[in-house]
Scaffold this motif. Structure first.
Motif, mmCIF file in Angstrom:
data_model
loop_
_atom_site.group_PDB
_atom_site.id
_atom_site.type_symbol
_atom_site.label_atom_id
_atom_site.label_comp_id
_atom_site.label_asym_id
_atom_site.label_seq_id
_atom_site.Cartn_x
_atom_site.Cartn_y
_atom_site.Cartn_z
ATOM 1 N N VAL A 152 -15.819 32.317 -60.718
ATOM 2 C CA VAL A 152 -15.369 30.951 -61.274
ATOM 3 C C VAL A 152 -16.597 30.058 -61.113
ATOM 4 O O VAL A 152 -16.835 29.845 -59.780
ATOM 5 N N LEU A 153 -16.976 29.483 -61.939
ATOM 6 C CA LEU A 153 -17.929 28.358 -61.794
ATOM 7 C C LEU A 153 -17.314 26.904 -61.307
ATOM 8 O O LEU A 153 -16.529 26.453 -62.203
ATOM 9 N N TYR A 154 -17.886 26.507 -60.273
ATOM 10 C CA TYR A 154 -17.545 25.160 -59.726
ATOM 11 C C TYR A 154 -18.823 24.408 -59.886
ATOM 12 O O TYR A 154 -19.804 24.756 -59.553
ATOM 13 N N PHE A 155 -18.447 23.085 -59.968
ATOM 14 C CA PHE A 155 -19.461 21.907 -59.726
ATOM 15 C C PHE A 155 -18.823 21.183 -58.672
ATOM 16 O O PHE A 155 -18.227 20.528 -58.640
ATOM 17 N N GLU A 156 -19.817 21.226 -57.508
ATOM 18 C CA GLU A 156 -19.529 20.550 -56.329
ATOM 19 C C GLU A 156 -20.248 19.368 -56.206
ATOM 20 O O GLU A 156 -21.665 19.316 -56.016
ATOM 21 N N ILE A 157 -19.573 18.279 -56.091
ATOM 22 C CA ILE A 157 -20.289 16.971 -55.787
ATOM 23 C C ILE A 157 -20.556 16.428 -54.535
ATOM 24 O O ILE A 157 -19.500 16.627 -53.421
ATOM 25 N N GLU A 158 -21.583 15.988 -54.116
ATOM 26 C CA GLU A 158 -22.033 15.863 -52.814
ATOM 27 C C GLU A 158 -21.027 14.842 -52.255
ATOM 28 O O GLU A 158 -20.858 13.649 -52.980
ATOM 29 N N ASN A 159 -20.329 15.120 -51.245
ATOM 30 C CA ASN A 159 -19.300 14.020 -50.550
ATOM 31 C C ASN A 159 -18.387 13.737 -51.521
ATOM 32 O O ASN A 159 -17.749 12.760 -51.448
ATOM 33 N N GLY A 160 -17.908 14.998 -52.274
ATOM 34 C CA GLY A 160 -16.682 14.553 -53.174
ATOM 35 C C GLY A 160 -16.192 15.994 -53.222
ATOM 36 O O GLY A 160 -16.135 16.807 -52.516
ATOM 37 N N PRO A 161 -15.362 16.143 -54.484
ATOM 38 C CA PRO A 161 -14.864 17.375 -54.850
ATOM 39 C C PRO A 161 -15.362 18.327 -55.500
ATOM 40 O O PRO A 161 -16.333 18.083 -55.928
ATOM 41 N N ARG A 162 -14.840 19.510 -55.725
ATOM 42 C CA ARG A 162 -15.141 20.639 -56.032
ATOM 43 C C ARG A 162 -14.467 20.767 -57.679
ATOM 44 O O ARG A 162 -13.383 20.939 -57.579
ATOM 45 N N ILE A 163 -15.317 20.770 -58.727
ATOM 46 C CA ILE A 163 -14.566 20.704 -60.045
ATOM 47 C C ILE A 163 -14.742 22.001 -60.939
ATOM 48 O O ILE A 163 -15.787 22.610 -60.974
ATOM 49 N N THR A 164 -13.739 22.204 -61.598
ATOM 50 C CA THR A 164 -13.974 23.447 -62.425
ATOM 51 C C THR A 164 -12.989 22.904 -63.654
ATOM 52 O O THR A 164 -12.184 22.214 -63.731
ATOM 53 N N VAL A 165 -13.200 23.626 -64.956
ATOM 54 C CA VAL A 165 -12.392 23.652 -66.195
ATOM 55 C C VAL A 165 -11.119 23.986 -65.745
ATOM 56 O O VAL A 165 -10.713 24.760 -65.012
ATOM 57 N N ASN A 166 -10.242 23.308 -66.184
ATOM 58 C CA ASN A 166 -8.587 23.153 -66.314
ATOM 59 C C ASN A 166 -8.189 22.571 -65.116
ATOM 60 O O ASN A 166 -6.955 22.784 -64.624
ATOM 61 N N ASP A 167 -8.893 22.063 -64.193
ATOM 62 C CA ASP A 167 -8.488 21.098 -63.094
ATOM 63 C C ASP A 167 -7.790 20.018 -63.726
ATOM 64 O O ASP A 167 -8.196 19.587 -64.588
ATOM 65 N N GLY A 168 -6.842 19.762 -62.702
ATOM 66 C CA GLY A 168 -6.024 18.541 -63.054
ATOM 67 C C GLY A 168 -6.691 17.152 -62.455
ATOM 68 O O GLY A 168 -7.407 17.114 -61.485
ATOM 69 N N ILE A 169 -6.634 16.294 -63.399
ATOM 70 C CA ILE A 169 -7.254 14.733 -62.844
ATOM 71 C C ILE A 169 -6.312 13.759 -63.183
ATOM 72 O O ILE A 169 -5.605 13.556 -64.177
ATOM 73 N N CYS A 170 -5.941 12.977 -61.948
ATOM 74 C CA CYS A 170 -5.033 11.800 -62.235
ATOM 75 C C CYS A 170 -5.860 10.285 -62.527
ATOM 76 O O CYS A 170 -6.722 9.868 -61.764
ATOM 77 N N LEU A 171 -5.692 10.088 -63.601
ATOM 78 C CA LEU A 171 -6.262 8.751 -64.021
ATOM 79 C C LEU A 171 -5.463 7.366 -64.124
ATOM 80 O O LEU A 171 -5.853 6.591 -63.932
#
Length: 113
Positions: free
Chosen positions: A60-79
């Motif tokens: 699974v490909l993730y994008f890890e943000i420096e000092n933040g979360p690791r995000i991938t497609v289908n992750d939930g986001i609270c807006l």
């Protein structure tokens, strides 16, 4: 994560929330209108500033943000809901430009195909 209960029904379980800052705007323009059609009012764009790196875990490909979360497609986001509740949006696309850009869709609306 998708889990199955004792009766074999699948349930979505979310990890603990991780806070991050992003610039948000509504979807629009010709390309997104063609891609999402009538779903366009339910789409938001999020641009996250800062460095990120691509990592693969168990295929699974993730994008890890420096000092933040690791995000991938289908992750939930609270807006528009508190982080203690189930997310009200989910990640439908990640655009790895110079800034990481997410396309998120209001939950309850799904992609066809």
């Amino acid at each position: 994560m998708i889990e199955r209960d004792s009766e074999g029904c699948s349930n979505v379980r979310y990890a603990d929330p991780v806070e991050f800052e992003a610039e948000m705007w509504t979807a629009g323009g010709k390309l997104q209108a063609e891609m999402y059609g009538i779903r366009l009012p339910n789409i938001r764009n999020l641009r996250i500033q800062g460095k990120y790196k691509e990592i693969t875990v168990d295929g699974v490909l993730y994008f890890e943000i420096e000092n933040g979360p690791r995000i991938t497609v289908n992750d939930g986001i609270c807006l528009n809901v508190p982080p203690e509740t189930d997310p009200d949006y989910r990640v439908i696309a990640i655009r790895p430009y110079s800034f990481l850009t997410l396309e998120v869709e209001k939950r309850g609306y799904t992609s066809i195909g």
